[in-house]
Design an enzyme around this catalytic site. Sequence first.
Site, PDB file in Angstrom:
ATOM      1  N   GLY A  69      -6.038   3.746  -2.054  1.00  0.00           N
ATOM      2  CA  GLY A  69      -5.379   2.627  -2.713  1.00  0.00           C
ATOM      3  C   GLY A  69      -6.179   1.345  -2.673  1.00  0.00           C
ATOM      4  O   GLY A  69      -7.250   1.256  -2.088  1.00  0.00           O
ATOM      5  N   CYS A 165      -1.833  -3.679  -5.309  1.00  0.00           N
ATOM      6  CA  CYS A 165      -2.255  -2.288  -5.524  1.00  0.00           C
ATOM      7  C   CYS A 165      -3.212  -2.155  -6.703  1.00  0.00           C
ATOM      8  O   CYS A 165      -3.346  -1.084  -7.298  1.00  0.00           O
ATOM      9  CB  CYS A 165      -1.051  -1.372  -5.696  1.00  0.00           C
ATOM     10  SG  CYS A 165       0.087  -1.439  -4.287  1.00  0.00           S
TER      11      CYS A 165
END
Length: 219
Positions: A69, A165
């Site tokens: 991520g 993110c």
Amino acid sequence: MIVKRLGLVEYAPALEAMRVFTAERGADTPDEIWLLQHPPVYTLGQAGKPEHLLQNPAAIPLVHIDRGGQITYHGPGQLVAYLLLDLHRRRLKVRELVHLMEQAIIDTLAGYGLHAERKDGAPGVYVAGDKIAALGLRVRNGCSYHGLAINVDADLAPFGWINPCGYEGLKTIRMRDFGIEASVEEVGEVLLAHLQRLLPPLADTAGAADTAHRAEQAV
């Protein structure tokens, strides 16, 4: 399953403790779930791009870490759950664990009257398209660490200084925005119950070898 309720913990020592636990655990080491909060910190995953930190007026520390991520924020008022699991013994594949974690969050929020859902291609949990929970895992030798974070009553300003993110313009929300006044600790117990309900029981490791993910990998 051992559950540890750790309170407010600095990020770096928690990360090191997860790494050590995972490196030293054996075939009979019980799985653990840690429930905690962190002081303000940004974490950047293995493939993370530093340019997703747009500004940092509060000089929040940035830690490069070994989960998958991009960049995210942790801070007080956010529930963090770390899942230190032997996936081999539970016959779990990584994607199945991600789906299970998302479902536990969805079920937790449903108990507070919130309709949450997944979003294709974007791990995490969303309410009306806005992100309320994030996921990030590392799997080493078939064992997971890192986990999930739910915004209960966190300060959302630091999310505005990043592309959460890695998604530009992604709005981040919290349970408090919907009038939910539950504490982080209360939400943690609800989440824990759903995780324990959804996790498959321990299996005979000899018969589960075909599902093991023994190579290092990140989600």
